[in-house]
Design a protein around this motif. Structure first.
Motif, PDB file in Angstrom:
ATOM      1  N   ARG A   8       0.858  -1.186   0.000  1.00 15.56           N
ATOM      2  CA  ARG A   8       0.000   0.000   0.000  1.00 15.56           C
ATOM      3  C   ARG A   8       0.889   1.228   0.000  1.00 15.56           C
ATOM      4  NH1 ARG A   8      -1.553   3.524   4.112  1.00 15.56           N
ATOM      5  NH2 ARG A   8      -3.486   4.702   3.727  1.00 15.56           N
ATOM      6  N   ILE A   9       0.615   2.133  -0.942  1.00 15.87           N
ATOM      7  CA  ILE A   9       1.301   3.419  -0.998  1.00 15.87           C
ATOM      8  C   ILE A   9       0.243   4.486  -0.766  1.00 15.87           C
ATOM      9  CG2 ILE A   9       2.692   4.977  -2.419  1.00 15.87           C
ATOM     10  CD1 ILE A   9       2.480   1.461  -3.557  1.00 15.87           C
ATOM     11  N   ALA A  10       0.546   5.484   0.065  1.00 14.76           N
ATOM     12  CA  ALA A  10      -0.435   6.514   0.403  1.00 14.76           C
ATOM     13  C   ALA A  10       0.203   7.894   0.343  1.00 14.76           C
ATOM     14  CB  ALA A  10      -1.024   6.272   1.788  1.00 14.76           C
ATOM     15  N   VAL A  11      -0.559   8.841  -0.179  1.00  8.62           N
ATOM     16  CA  VAL A  11      -0.156  10.244  -0.205  1.00  8.62           C
ATOM     17  C   VAL A  11      -1.355  11.066   0.247  1.00  8.62           C
ATOM     18  CG1 VAL A  11       0.651  12.192  -1.588  1.00  8.62           C
ATOM     19  CG2 VAL A  11       1.446   9.861  -2.125  1.00  8.62           C
ATOM     20  N   GLY A  12      -1.162  11.899   1.261  1.00  6.93           N
ATOM     21  CA  GLY A  12      -2.232  12.750   1.763  1.00  6.93           C
ATOM     22  C   GLY A  12      -1.794  14.202   1.796  1.00  6.93           C
ATOM     23  N   VAL A  13      -2.672  15.105   1.362  1.00  6.08           N
ATOM     24  CA  VAL A  13      -2.364  16.536   1.341  1.00  6.08           C
ATOM     25  C   VAL A  13      -3.450  17.266   2.111  1.00  6.08           C
ATOM     26  CG1 VAL A  13      -1.868  18.550  -0.096  1.00  6.08           C
ATOM     27  CG2 VAL A  13      -1.289  16.254  -0.929  1.00  6.08           C
ATOM     28  N   ARG A  14      -3.020  18.141   3.002  1.00  7.77           N
ATOM     29  CA  ARG A  14      -3.942  18.901   3.832  1.00  7.77           C
ATOM     30  C   ARG A  14      -3.739  20.392   3.609  1.00  7.77           C
ATOM     31  NH1 ARG A  14      -5.476  14.584   3.547  1.00  7.77           N
ATOM     32  NH2 ARG A  14      -5.584  12.961   5.155  1.00  7.77           N
ATOM     33  N   ARG A  15      -4.699  21.165   4.047  1.00  8.60           N
ATOM     34  CA  ARG A  15      -4.639  22.617   3.917  1.00  8.60           C
ATOM     35  C   ARG A  15      -4.108  23.224   5.208  1.00  8.60           C
ATOM     36  NH1 ARG A  15      -4.550  25.443  -0.800  1.00  8.60           N
ATOM     37  NH2 ARG A  15      -5.420  27.533  -0.564  1.00  8.60           N
ATOM     38  N   GLU A  63      -3.249   5.054  -2.650  1.00  6.28           N
ATOM     39  CA  GLU A  63      -4.332   5.912  -2.173  1.00  6.28           C
ATOM     40  C   GLU A  63      -3.851   7.357  -2.122  1.00  6.28           C
ATOM     41  OE1 GLU A  63      -5.932   4.553   1.494  1.00  6.28           O
ATOM     42  OE2 GLU A  63      -6.242   2.500   0.798  1.00  6.28           O
ATOM     43  N   ILE A  64      -4.654   8.258  -2.705  1.00  6.85           N
ATOM     44  CA  ILE A  64      -4.331   9.682  -2.747  1.00  6.85           C
ATOM     45  C   ILE A  64      -5.512  10.439  -2.157  1.00  6.85           C
ATOM     46  CG2 ILE A  64      -3.744  11.644  -4.215  1.00  6.85           C
ATOM     47  CD1 ILE A  64      -2.746   9.573  -6.293  1.00  6.85           C
ATOM     48  N   ASP A  65      -5.267  11.244  -1.138  1.00  5.90           N
ATOM     49  CA  ASP A  65      -6.336  12.012  -0.490  1.00  5.90           C
ATOM     50  C   ASP A  65      -5.948  13.483  -0.445  1.00  5.90           C
ATOM     51  OD1 ASP A  65      -8.573  10.211   0.678  1.00  5.90           O
ATOM     52  OD2 ASP A  65      -6.732   9.125   1.177  1.00  5.90           O
ATOM     53  N   LEU A  66      -6.803  14.324  -1.023  1.00  3.05           N
ATOM     54  CA  LEU A  66      -6.585  15.763  -1.033  1.00  3.05           C
ATOM     55  C   LEU A  66      -7.740  16.452  -0.323  1.00  3.05           C
ATOM     56  CD1 LEU A  66      -4.726  14.766  -3.397  1.00  3.05           C
ATOM     57  CD2 LEU A  66      -5.220  16.935  -4.522  1.00  3.05           C
ATOM     58  N   GLU A  67      -7.429  17.244   0.696  1.00  2.00           N
ATOM     59  CA  GLU A  67      -8.462  18.035   1.353  1.00  2.00           C
ATOM     60  C   GLU A  67      -8.938  19.151   0.427  1.00  2.00           C
ATOM     61  OE1 GLU A  67      -7.229  19.611   5.077  1.00  2.00           O
ATOM     62  OE2 GLU A  67      -7.807  17.811   6.197  1.00  2.00           O
ATOM     63  N   GLY A 100     -11.177  16.672  -2.377  1.00  4.12           N
ATOM     64  CA  GLY A 100     -12.159  17.522  -1.733  1.00  4.12           C
ATOM     65  C   GLY A 100     -12.560  18.692  -2.614  1.00  4.12           C
ATOM     66  N   ALA A 101     -13.507  19.477  -2.137  1.00  2.00           N
ATOM     67  CA  ALA A 101     -14.043  20.592  -2.920  1.00  2.00           C
ATOM     68  C   ALA A 101     -12.925  21.533  -3.372  1.00  2.00           C
ATOM     69  CB  ALA A 101     -15.069  21.363  -2.091  1.00  2.00           C
ATOM     70  N   GLY A 102     -12.903  21.807  -4.676  1.00  2.00           N
ATOM     71  CA  GLY A 102     -11.936  22.744  -5.229  1.00  2.00           C
ATOM     72  C   GLY A 102     -10.514  22.231  -5.319  1.00  2.00           C
ATOM     73  N   ALA A 103     -10.252  20.978  -4.986  1.00  2.00           N
ATOM     74  CA  ALA A 103      -8.895  20.432  -5.032  1.00  2.00           C
ATOM     75  C   ALA A 103      -8.451  20.215  -6.481  1.00  2.00           C
ATOM     76  CB  ALA A 103      -8.814  19.132  -4.251  1.00  2.00           C
ATOM     77  N   GLU A 127     -12.376  10.255  -7.397  1.00  2.82           N
ATOM     78  CA  GLU A 127     -13.633  10.804  -6.895  1.00  2.82           C
ATOM     79  C   GLU A 127     -13.472  12.300  -6.667  1.00  2.82           C
ATOM     80  OE1 GLU A 127     -14.267   8.536  -3.377  1.00  2.82           O
ATOM     81  OE2 GLU A 127     -14.461   6.620  -4.448  1.00  2.82           O
ATOM     82  N   LEU A 128     -14.239  13.112  -7.400  1.00  6.25           N
ATOM     83  CA  LEU A 128     -14.147  14.560  -7.326  1.00  6.25           C
ATOM     84  C   LEU A 128     -15.331  15.125  -6.556  1.00  6.25           C
ATOM     85  CD1 LEU A 128     -13.302  15.295 -11.090  1.00  6.25           C
ATOM     86  CD2 LEU A 128     -11.684  14.937  -9.211  1.00  6.25           C
TER      87      LEU A 128
END
Length: 244
Positions: A8-15, A63-67, A100-103, A127-128
Motif C-alpha cells: 500500500r502506498i499513500a499520499v495525503g495533502v492537507r490545507r 491511495e491519494i487524499d486531497l483536502e 475535496g471541494a476545489g482540489a 472521486e471529485l
C-alpha cells in the motif's frame, strides 16, 4: 519461488492556511513516495521505483487524499513493466484518489508496459467533490520490442459528486481485436489525456467533450518513452488551465 507483493502506498495533502502541505507519505514498494516540495503553490510528490515490474499475484494499492482546496502533482520517474505471469492470479494495481471541494490533482503517468505473457489488471478510480478537477495522463505500451502484449485490463473511472464523468476500459484480450483497425491498428502504444471536473473551452482537433465537465484526448502511435508531441503540448496547456 518469488513471494507475491502486497503493498500500500499513500499520499495525503492537507490545507494549512493558504498553502497545501504533505500530511502523509507511506509505502516502499513498488514505489516510494518522496515529497519534492511545492512549486507555484502546488505540492509535488515523486513515485520513485523500488521495483520496476509487476509479477503475477502482486497486489498494489495507491491511495491519494486531497483536502478541500489542495493541489498536488504526482511525478513518476520511470515506466512500469507487467512481466510474464507464469500462471496463477493476475497482478493488480489499484489506485483510488479522493479530491475535496476545489482540489486539484495533476498526474501525467509514465507508461505501463504489457510484456508478452503478462496477466495484469489496473484499476484507477478518482472521486471529485464539487469544484475539484484532475488532469490524468495514461499510456499503455503494447509489448516490448518485437513482441505482442500479454493480457492487460485497464479500467479508469472518474466521478464528480458521485456522477460518472468517465468510465473507460482497455483490454488487450482478444489480441486480434486489439490489433484491428478499430482499436490499435497494430500501433505499439495507446495514450490518453483526461481533463475532468472542467472543460477546455477551445479543445484541439480530435479531442472530445464529455457530457459532464471533461475534455478527453485519445491517441495511438509508435511505442516510445513519454507522451507524443501533441499530447505533451496539450498536457502543458491543460496543466495551465487546471491551475489558473
Amino acid at each position: 519461488m518469488t513471494t507475491a507483493l502486497e503493498a500500500r502506498i499513500a499520499v495525503g495533502v492537507r490545507r494549512r492556511g493558504a498553502e497545501s502541505v504533505i500530511a502523509e507519505v507511506a509505502g516502499t514498494e513498488p514505489w516510494q513516495p518522496r515529497p519534492l516540495g511545492p512549486s507555484g503553490g502546488v505540492e509535488r510528490v515523486a513515485l520513485v521505483g523500488s521495483r520496476a515490474s509487476l509479477l503475477g499475484g502482486d497486489e498494489v494499492t495507491l491511495e491519494i487524499d486531497l483536502e478541500a482546496g489542495c493541489a498536488l502533482e504526482i511525478l513518476e520517474l520511470g515506466a512500469t513493466v507487467a512481466h510474464h505471469a507464469r500462471g496463477g492470479p493476475p497482478a493488480r494495481l489499484s489506485t483510488v484518489a479522493r479530491l475535496g471541494a476545489g482540489a486539484r490533482l495533476i498526474w501525467l503517468g509514465q507508461p505501463l508496459i504489457a510484456a508478452a505473457g503478462c496477466h495484469a489488471v489496473r484499476e484507477t478510480r478518482i472521486e471529485l467533490a464539487s469544484g475539484a478537477a484532475v488532469l490524468l495522463g495514461e499510456a499503455i505500451v503494447l509489448g516490448r520490442a518485437g513482441e505482442r502484449p500479454g493480457r492487460l485490463r485497464a479500467h479508469t473511472r472518474i466521478t464528480l459528486e458521485e456522477r460518472p464523468v468517465l468510465d473507460e476500459t482497455v483490454d488487450t484480450d482478444p489480441g486480434w481485436l486489439l490489433a484491428s483497425s478499430v482499436v490499435s491498428g497494430g500501433a505499439g502504444m495507446l495514450e490518453a489525456l483526461s481533463l475532468a471536473g472542467m472543460r477546455d473551452p477551445e479543445p484541439p482537433p480530435g479531442a472530445l467533450q464529455a457530457h459532464e465537465p471533461a475534455t478527453l484526448w485519445r491517441g495511438v502511435g509508435p511505442a516510445r518513452a513519454g507522451l507524443a508531441d501533441l499530447a505533451s503540448g496539450l498536457a502543458r496547456r491543460w496543466r495551465g488551465q487546471i491551475l489558473a
